[in-house]
Scaffold this motif. Structure first.
Motif, PDB file in Angstrom:
ATOM      1  N   SER A   1       0.842  -1.196   0.000  1.00  0.00           N
ATOM      2  CA  SER A   1       0.000   0.000   0.000  1.00  0.00           C
ATOM      3  C   SER A   1       0.876   1.244   0.000  1.00  0.00           C
ATOM      4  O   SER A   1       1.805   1.359   0.807  1.00  0.00           O
ATOM      5  CB  SER A   1      -0.895   0.000   1.243  1.00  0.00           C
ATOM      6  OG  SER A   1      -1.374   1.294   1.529  1.00  0.00           O
TER       7      SER A   1
ATOM      8  N   ARG B   1     -13.146   1.313   2.081  1.00  0.00           N
ATOM      9  CA  ARG B   1     -11.943   0.477   2.020  1.00  0.00           C
ATOM     10  C   ARG B   1     -11.264   0.406   3.384  1.00  0.00           C
ATOM     11  O   ARG B   1     -11.334   1.346   4.176  1.00  0.00           O
ATOM     12  CB  ARG B   1     -10.957   1.020   0.987  1.00  0.00           C
ATOM     13  CG  ARG B   1     -11.474   0.945  -0.444  1.00  0.00           C
ATOM     14  CD  ARG B   1     -10.387   1.317  -1.445  1.00  0.00           C
ATOM     15  NE  ARG B   1     -10.858   1.244  -2.816  1.00  0.00           N
ATOM     16  CZ  ARG B   1     -10.883   0.132  -3.554  1.00  0.00           C
ATOM     17  NH1 ARG B   1     -10.425  -1.013  -3.020  1.00  0.00           N
ATOM     18  NH2 ARG B   1     -11.328   0.147  -4.784  1.00  0.00           N
ATOM     19  N   GLU B   2     -10.568  -0.698   3.626  1.00  0.00           N
ATOM     20  CA  GLU B   2      -9.812  -0.887   4.852  1.00  0.00           C
ATOM     21  C   GLU B   2      -8.640   0.080   4.876  1.00  0.00           C
ATOM     22  O   GLU B   2      -7.976   0.283   3.859  1.00  0.00           O
ATOM     23  CB  GLU B   2      -9.319  -2.331   4.935  1.00  0.00           C
ATOM     24  CG  GLU B   2      -9.046  -2.802   6.355  1.00  0.00           C
ATOM     25  CD  GLU B   2      -7.631  -2.442   6.784  1.00  0.00           C
ATOM     26  OE1 GLU B   2      -7.440  -2.195   7.987  1.00  0.00           O
ATOM     27  OE2 GLU B   2      -6.727  -2.392   5.935  1.00  0.00           O
TER      28      GLU B   2
ATOM     29  N   GLY C   1      -6.219  -0.983   1.968  1.00  0.00           N
ATOM     30  CA  GLY C   1      -6.981  -0.508   0.820  1.00  0.00           C
ATOM     31  C   GLY C   1      -7.999  -1.520   0.322  1.00  0.00           C
ATOM     32  O   GLY C   1      -8.656  -1.307  -0.710  1.00  0.00           O
ATOM     33  N   ARG C   2      -8.171  -2.648   1.021  1.00  0.00           N
ATOM     34  CA  ARG C   2      -9.109  -3.702   0.599  1.00  0.00           C
ATOM     35  C   ARG C   2     -10.550  -3.196   0.637  1.00  0.00           C
ATOM     36  O   ARG C   2     -10.967  -2.542   1.584  1.00  0.00           O
ATOM     37  CB  ARG C   2      -8.952  -4.909   1.529  1.00  0.00           C
ATOM     38  CG  ARG C   2      -9.853  -6.097   1.195  1.00  0.00           C
ATOM     39  CD  ARG C   2      -9.495  -7.280   2.075  1.00  0.00           C
ATOM     40  NE  ARG C   2      -9.674  -6.967   3.476  1.00  0.00           N
ATOM     41  CZ  ARG C   2     -10.822  -7.139   4.143  1.00  0.00           C
ATOM     42  NH1 ARG C   2     -11.897  -7.601   3.506  1.00  0.00           N
ATOM     43  NH2 ARG C   2     -10.904  -6.835   5.424  1.00  0.00           N
ATOM     44  N   LYS C   3     -11.317  -3.509  -0.422  1.00  0.00           N
ATOM     45  CA  LYS C   3     -12.716  -3.078  -0.508  1.00  0.00           C
ATOM     46  C   LYS C   3     -13.562  -3.821   0.520  1.00  0.00           C
ATOM     47  O   LYS C   3     -13.513  -5.046   0.623  1.00  0.00           O
ATOM     48  CB  LYS C   3     -13.266  -3.326  -1.911  1.00  0.00           C
ATOM     49  CG  LYS C   3     -14.702  -2.857  -2.080  1.00  0.00           C
ATOM     50  CD  LYS C   3     -15.144  -2.906  -3.532  1.00  0.00           C
ATOM     51  CE  LYS C   3     -15.372  -4.328  -3.991  1.00  0.00           C
ATOM     52  NZ  LYS C   3     -15.971  -4.384  -5.347  1.00  0.00           N
TER      53      LYS C   3
END
Length: 678
Positions: free
Chosen positions: A275, A598-599, A603-605
């Motif tokens: 990230s 997002r996390e 950045g996870r959806k």
């Protein structure tokens, strides 16, 4: 929390930097060492320059024993009556290159002019006040010439003193001149006496902002008459062309060294599969714990807040935030603490790209590759000033331009400063200054106007801003005042949205259309290190209502949006191979249709929320329009995918060419949109 382990060499700093990057799935991929000394060795002694004795003594008392060749060249050309543009890197002495000629002229004309003799214009209030301190030491402390600052923060009693007893040198900013020429007879009287106009940090005056400043200079010239012009900037690829457009006549160019004395070490770091935001926070923490005072640049206000938040939560490092939209006293406090060394790291948008004195700055981190090489040079020039080595770290991801330089890093450092462009015919900007000029002068003879302003007269009349009576334009004072107020400052790309906490307390502002991407209902909004939830965005009242959240939120939001072109007004065209290119005024309609969550760290959806009714905003800008031919692909899915890939390639390639970022929730100086016609 790790302890601080200061480094004794930049080799050790680079080794630790690579270890930090590898922990986050990245790595250091290229190191470039830069040294600049030769250009500073050949000084001209003060005794050989023919300076007046008081000035020579003042310079010696100030610590100056001689001038670099480019400074002496600027002095000679100014003596010859030429308008100047001085191009020299950050920290090389370009301020002295125009200050010394002005002071010599002042000594020679001590009783032969009205005050102020010179107006020094800086793009921001913070930079103006920073340079004011330097000017006072020389001009006022050693020569008795009074210097004063006139801006929105100048106290009322000091303003009265400036109006009644003008200083020899007035320091101000473009917005103050713009509004002063419209609203204040005292400011008009004050500025009408000026003989010299200096635009320092001239490389900033490009794009929309530069176009505004071009017309402010024109309006000032109409008031003051035959002004002398001096421009000074660090990274300008086309100084003669830019100077000609800003000043209305061709200047003489003085070339200085590209960078300050000493050494700089540039490290390119690949993000890999990690990230960008997590890696940037880790790098900031590592650099500060090595004992390096660090300034990090991002291109988004919200990402500045997010990176500072991650650095604090994950690594225990206090990181200041410096961006537009924050209270002025908060930004000044960050600047003061950073300069004094009580704050070791700051994350900033380009607000700190300019030459505000930050003390001894050791390292610069660029979280994104800047939109132009000139911007890279400007940011890199902040590190290692005062003869100290500087470390510049740049993160490279997988967008097309960054991926290209990941494979060809030598090409990145072989670039020259890119040209700076302004567009005097921009209709939105021209209309603002036509109305402003009508208010400034009371009535305008259309036959005396430049074609760019005359071209928008009919439009301004149709909006009720001016009245055309037999070729004379009169302002409608009520509507004109409201119109100018709604436009915001010269840097604005749209009206300002006021941000209210719990519907009552004003905590900041955001300009349109950027506010649409940051303050849509449901958005997580970061402000001064605190988290807020946007609960309402009223585009009629230009007000956003937010509610404070707790510190344990571990996700962020991004808008889902579309941009549609609804009107095209062609200006010029040409053919390039099979393509017919049209340069045009276009009307865009932005629709925010929902948002994605997002996390925070990966950045996870997490999920998507769609609105029942989209938020809409429209405005005019410039565009290059073309129609791509069908390449013969029969599969509709493949064809749409190909055009979508082409869109992203155009966006990435256009950024360094035009000096702007993509349309969307980052920077919004210019809009890019590829449309497929199937």
């Amino acid at each position: 929390m790790e302890h601080s382990e200061p480094v004794s060499s930049y080799e050790e700093a680079l080794r630790r930097l690579d270890l930090v990057a590898r922990r986050q799935k990245g790595q250091v991929i290229y190191v470039y060492r830069e040294e600049s000394r030769e250009e500073f060795r050949d000084e001209v002694p003060l005794s050989r320059l023919g300076l007046p004795d008081p000035l020579e003594r003042a310079l010696e008392a100030y610590g100056i024993r001689g001038l670099y060749r480019f400074q002496a060249d600027a002095l000679e050309r100014y003596r010859g009556g030429e308008d100047l543009v001085i191009v020299a890197g950050t920290g090389t002495g370009k301020t002295e290159a125009f200050t010394i000629p002005l002071l010599e002229d002042l000594i020679g004309r001590r009783e032969a002019y009205t005050k102020p003799y010179a107006i020094l214009v800086y793009p921001t209030k913070a930079l103006a006040r920073d340079q004011y301190i330097r000017l006072r030491r020389l001009a006022e402390g050693h020569l008795g010439f009074r210097v004063a600052v006139l801006d929105g923060d100048t106290p009322r009693d000091e303003r009265s003193r400036i109006y009644s007893s003008p200083p020899h040198i007035l320091v101000t900013n473009p917005d103050m001149i713009h509004y002063g020429l419209i609203h204040s007879q005292q400011i008009r009287r004050l500025l009408s006496n000026a003989k010299v106009l200096v635009l320092d940090e001239m490389h900033v005056y490009k794009g929309i902002f530069g176009t505004h400043v071009k017309w402010v200079v024109y309006r000032l010239q109409r008031l003051a008459g035959d002004l002398r012009f001096i421009g000074a900037g660090a990274t300008i690829g086309n100084p003669e062309e830019l100077g000609s457009k800003l000043f209305g006549r061709r200047p003489s160019i003085v070339w200085g060294p590209r960078r300050r004395k000493g050494e700089a070490v540039h490290a390119l770091v690949s993000i890999g599969s990690g990230s960008r935001w997590t890696l940037s926070a880790a790098v900031i923490a590592a650099l500060t714990k090595m004992g390096l005072k660090t300034l990090a640049f991002v291109d988004s206000q919200q990402m500045a807040e997010l990176v500072a938040r991650i650095a604090g939560r994950s690594y225990g490092v206090r990181v200041g935030i410096h961006r537009a939209g924050l209270p002025a006293d908060y930004r000044r406090r960050v600047e003061d603490e950073f300069r004094e060394g009580t704050l070791k790291a700051v994350v900033a948008t380009p607000t700190m790209e300019l030459g505000i004195d930050l003390g001894d700055l050791d390292a610069v981190l660029m979280v994104n590759l800047p939109h132009s090489f000139s911007s890279y040079l400007q940011r890199a020039g902040r590190a290692g000033r005062r003869d100290n080595p500087g470390l510049i770290v740049t993160l490279l991801g997988d967008n097309p331009i960054e991926a290209y330089f990941t494979r060809r890093p030598r090409e990145f450092f072989a670039q020259s400063p890119d040209p700076s462009y302004i567009e005097p015919s921009n209709r939105e900007v021209a209309r603002v200054h036509l109305v402003a000029l009508a208010m400034q002068e009371g009535l305008l003879d259309k036959s005396t106007l430049p074609p760019e302003l005359a071209a928008v007269a009919e439009e301004a009349e149709s909006l009720g801003l001016v009245r055309d009576v037999r070729g004379k334009l009169y302002p409608d004072w009520g509507k004109a005042r409201q119109y100018i107020e709604e436009q915001g400052g010269l840097r604005s790309v749209g009206p300002q949205v006021t941000i209210l906490e719990d519907g009552k307390k004003k905590i900041g502002y955001r300009e349109m259309p950027a506010a649409l991407y940051d303050l849509y209902p449901g958005a997580i909004y970061y402000h001064m290190g605190k988290l807020y939830l946007s609960v309402k965005l009223n585009l009629e009242r230009m007000v956003a209502e937010v509610r404070r959240l707790g510190a344990n939120v571990n996700f962020y939001t991004k808008p889902l949006y579309t941009v549609n072109v609804v009107e095209i007004l062609p200006l010029e065209s040409r053919d390039l191979g099979p393509l017919h290119l049209v340069y045009a005024d276009v009307k865009l309609v932005i629709m925010v249709t929902g948002y994605i969550v997002r996390e925070e760290y990966t950045g996870r959806k997490l999920y998507v929320n769609d609105y029942k009714e989209p938020l809409k905003w429209s405005y005019y800008t410039k565009a290059m329009v073309t129609r791509y031919p069908n390449p013969g692909i029969t599969s509709p899915t493949a064809l749409i995918s190909g055009y979508h890939a082409l869109e992203h390639a155009i966006i990435a390639a256009a950024k360094p060419v035009v000096g702007a970022s993509e349309h969307g929730p980052r920077r919004n100086k210019l809009s890019f949109r590829a449309h497929s016609y199937l």
